[in-house]
Write a protein that holds these residues in place. Sequence first.
Motif, PDB file in Angstrom:
ATOM      1  N   GLY A  76       0.810  -1.211   0.000  1.00 48.55           N
ATOM      2  CA  GLY A  76       0.000   0.000   0.000  1.00 48.55           C
ATOM      3  C   GLY A  76       0.844   1.262   0.000  1.00 48.55           C
ATOM      4  N   GLY A  77       0.265   2.347  -0.500  1.00 50.95           N
ATOM      5  CA  GLY A  77       0.999   3.603  -0.627  1.00 50.95           C
ATOM      6  C   GLY A  77       0.567   4.659   0.365  1.00 50.95           C
ATOM      7  N   LEU A  78       1.124   5.863   0.189  1.00 54.08           N
ATOM      8  CA  LEU A  78       0.911   6.975   1.117  1.00 54.08           C
ATOM      9  C   LEU A  78      -0.270   7.816   0.642  1.00 54.08           C
ATOM     10  N   THR A  79      -1.451   7.224   0.753  1.00 53.11           N
ATOM     11  CA  THR A  79      -2.686   7.921   0.422  1.00 53.11           C
ATOM     12  C   THR A  79      -3.183   8.647   1.669  1.00 53.11           C
ATOM     13  N   LYS A  80      -4.455   9.015   1.679  1.00 53.53           N
ATOM     14  CA  LYS A  80      -5.036   9.589   2.891  1.00 53.53           C
ATOM     15  C   LYS A  80      -5.068   8.523   3.988  1.00 53.53           C
ATOM     16  N   PRO A  81      -5.216   8.921   5.250  1.00 56.48           N
ATOM     17  CA  PRO A  81      -5.319   7.932   6.334  1.00 56.48           C
ATOM     18  C   PRO A  81      -6.545   7.029   6.145  1.00 56.48           C
ATOM     19  N   ILE A  82      -6.367   5.735   6.379  1.00 57.15           N
ATOM     20  CA  ILE A  82      -7.468   4.781   6.253  1.00 57.15           C
ATOM     21  C   ILE A  82      -7.382   3.747   7.378  1.00 57.15           C
ATOM     22  N   GLU A  83      -8.491   3.045   7.594  1.00 56.73           N
ATOM     23  CA  GLU A  83      -8.500   1.942   8.548  1.00 56.73           C
ATOM     24  C   GLU A  83      -7.645   0.794   8.034  1.00 56.73           C
ATOM     25  N   GLY A  84      -7.170  -0.038   8.946  1.00 55.98           N
ATOM     26  CA  GLY A  84      -6.445  -1.225   8.533  1.00 55.98           C
ATOM     27  C   GLY A  84      -7.365  -2.218   7.842  1.00 55.98           C
ATOM     28  N   GLY A  85      -6.764  -3.171   7.127  1.00 54.33           N
ATOM     29  CA  GLY A  85      -7.542  -4.190   6.443  1.00 54.33           C
ATOM     30  C   GLY A  85      -7.129  -4.346   4.995  1.00 54.33           C
ATOM     31  N   VAL A  86      -7.931  -5.110   4.244  1.00 52.28           N
ATOM     32  CA  VAL A  86      -7.657  -5.387   2.834  1.00 52.28           C
ATOM     33  C   VAL A  86      -8.537  -4.492   1.969  1.00 52.28           C
ATOM     34  N   TYR A  87      -7.944  -3.872   0.979  1.00 50.74           N
ATOM     35  CA  TYR A  87      -8.664  -3.001   0.055  1.00 50.74           C
ATOM     36  C   TYR A  87      -8.444  -3.464  -1.379  1.00 50.74           C
ATOM     37  N   GLU A  88      -9.520  -3.514  -2.156  1.00 48.34           N
ATOM     38  CA  GLU A  88      -9.351  -3.729  -3.588  1.00 48.34           C
ATOM     39  C   GLU A  88      -8.872  -2.427  -4.210  1.00 48.34           C
ATOM     40  N   VAL A  89      -7.944  -2.528  -5.142  1.00 49.89           N
ATOM     41  CA  VAL A  89      -7.421  -1.318  -5.793  1.00 49.89           C
ATOM     42  C   VAL A  89      -8.448  -0.853  -6.817  1.00 49.89           C
ATOM     43  N   ASN A  90      -9.188   0.216  -6.474  1.00 49.48           N
ATOM     44  CA  ASN A  90     -10.205   0.747  -7.382  1.00 49.48           C
ATOM     45  C   ASN A  90      -9.713   2.031  -8.033  1.00 49.48           C
ATOM     46  N   MET A 102       3.031  12.244  -0.304  1.00 44.41           N
ATOM     47  CA  MET A 102       4.485  12.187  -0.205  1.00 44.41           C
ATOM     48  C   MET A 102       5.008  11.147  -1.183  1.00 44.41           C
ATOM     49  N   GLN A 103       6.101  11.445  -1.866  1.00 47.22           N
ATOM     50  CA  GLN A 103       6.677  10.526  -2.836  1.00 47.22           C
ATOM     51  C   GLN A 103       7.435   9.401  -2.130  1.00 47.22           C
ATOM     52  N   HIS A 104       7.127   8.169  -2.486  1.00 47.46           N
ATOM     53  CA  HIS A 104       7.829   6.997  -1.970  1.00 47.46           C
ATOM     54  C   HIS A 104       7.537   5.855  -2.916  1.00 47.46           C
ATOM     55  N   ALA A 105       8.491   4.930  -3.045  1.00 43.01           N
ATOM     56  CA  ALA A 105       8.319   3.803  -3.957  1.00 43.01           C
ATOM     57  C   ALA A 105       7.122   2.933  -3.617  1.00 43.01           C
ATOM     58  N   CYS A 106       6.707   2.937  -2.341  1.00 44.09           N
ATOM     59  CA  CYS A 106       5.551   2.119  -1.956  1.00 44.09           C
ATOM     60  C   CYS A 106       4.293   2.515  -2.714  1.00 44.09           C
ATOM     61  N   ASN A 107       4.233   3.765  -3.202  1.00 42.72           N
ATOM     62  CA  ASN A 107       3.059   4.205  -3.958  1.00 42.72           C
ATOM     63  C   ASN A 107       2.879   3.423  -5.253  1.00 42.72           C
ATOM     64  N   LEU A 108       3.938   2.764  -5.714  1.00 42.86           N
ATOM     65  CA  LEU A 108       3.856   1.995  -6.958  1.00 42.86           C
ATOM     66  C   LEU A 108       3.228   0.621  -6.746  1.00 42.86           C
ATOM     67  N   GLY A 109       3.143   0.157  -5.494  1.00 43.04           N
ATOM     68  CA  GLY A 109       2.664  -1.194  -5.231  1.00 43.04           C
ATOM     69  C   GLY A 109       1.265  -1.442  -5.773  1.00 43.04           C
ATOM     70  N   GLY A 110       0.326  -0.567  -5.398  1.00 45.11           N
ATOM     71  CA  GLY A 110      -1.048  -0.728  -5.867  1.00 45.11           C
ATOM     72  C   GLY A 110      -1.180  -0.519  -7.357  1.00 45.11           C
ATOM     73  N   LEU A 111      -0.378   0.406  -7.916  1.00 45.92           N
ATOM     74  CA  LEU A 111      -0.446   0.681  -9.352  1.00 45.92           C
ATOM     75  C   LEU A 111       0.043  -0.513 -10.175  1.00 45.92           C
ATOM     76  N   ILE A 112       1.162  -1.106  -9.748  1.00 43.72           N
ATOM     77  CA  ILE A 112       1.686  -2.283 -10.461  1.00 43.72           C
ATOM     78  C   ILE A 112       0.714  -3.452 -10.316  1.00 43.72           C
ATOM     79  N   ALA A 113       0.179  -3.629  -9.106  1.00 42.25           N
ATOM     80  CA  ALA A 113      -0.774  -4.720  -8.881  1.00 42.25           C
ATOM     81  C   ALA A 113      -1.998  -4.562  -9.772  1.00 42.25           C
ATOM     82  N   ARG A 114      -2.530  -3.340  -9.868  1.00 43.90           N
ATOM     83  CA  ARG A 114      -3.727  -3.097 -10.689  1.00 43.90           C
ATOM     84  C   ARG A 114      -3.425  -3.356 -12.163  1.00 43.90           C
ATOM     85  N   ASP A 115      -2.274  -2.923 -12.630  1.00 41.30           N
ATOM     86  CA  ASP A 115      -1.893  -3.109 -14.037  1.00 41.30           C
ATOM     87  C   ASP A 115      -1.802  -4.594 -14.383  1.00 41.30           C
TER      88      ASP A 115
END
Length: 355
Positions: A76-90, A102-115
């Motif tokens: 998961g990436g540095l989006t707005k604050p959210i509750e813990g748990g599993v989220y589908e990448v919408n 904030m820029q960080h490589a973790c922001n690519l995780g959901g994008l690569i997964a969705r692609d």
Amino acid sequence: MGFRILVVNPGSTSTKVALFDDERPLFSKAIAHSQECLSRFGSISEQMEWRRDLVLEALAEHGYGLHDLSAVAGRGGLTKPIEGGVYEVNDAMVAALHNPWMQHACNLGGLIARDIAGRAGVGAYVADPGVVDEMDEVVHMTGLPQIRRISIFHALNQRAVARYHAALCGRRYEDMNLIVVHMGGGISVGAHSGGRVVDNNNALNGDGPFAADRAGSLPTIQLAELCFSGKYTFREVSNLLAGDGGLKAHLGTNSVLEVLQRIEAGDEHARTVIEAMCYNIGKQVGAMAAALAGRVDGILLTGGAAHSEYITDRIGRQCSFIAPVSVYAGEREMEALAENVLSVLRNKVEPKVFA
């Protein structure tokens, strides 16, 4: 054959890839990225397609293809604050990951997964990103209305280790009060109660113990004097706080292993610095014990630095009066991502909706 879940975990200098058949890992690979390769890109977001292709190459070199996948999990990436748990990448999460706070490589995780999931015709998910925020308003509040405490911590590994420990105890994570200490480049200490993380320190750029390259909490007036001394720009101060602080500031290296080797060779200054870091970790554990009103079932030490008995023993001696101390060195992030998605595929939990 069970559910096959591709897991993608982008970091600053590597991309970790793994494929799981249910809970069983079929392969795991850490793809290192040299500074020379990374410097070709103007921004982290521009690395997405390149890292995606490296993930697909790793999948192919181990004899698997898109048709083998049941789901794709990304860090998961540095989006707005959210509750813990599993989220589908919408679509809403994709938009947020393209415009993170904030820029960080973790922001690519959901994008690569969705692609990749889109190519495979399966679902893409993230779980317990670093911006998990389950703290009450009184925990967010500080002595200045202009400044609120921000929840950023190693949520994925902290929760994974806490669940693992609870299972070993024959109990439910949701029924335990635990303090989890993740010791990496930053150090986060979380108070877990009722399946939620009710308090933690901002390990990325805020407070808590100093770490390998983070300055941690500092005396505020002295920090203000440093900022207005005229010697540093805002960017330079930011780097001192996160990236050039902690062990690196004191000893010129952010390698815990190197510092421990110096201690073995008789470096007394290195010994003092490491013991100060351990002392500060212990103090933060004490603060989290207070957050849990002293009802603590266990203190769990995890992350890379937990491989060092020198470090874990010192923290244990300082904190064992609070609760038993257990060590789970390293991290369980890849397994945790797979396990979270597996719970969705087995219809044990409903994925949450990012909006």
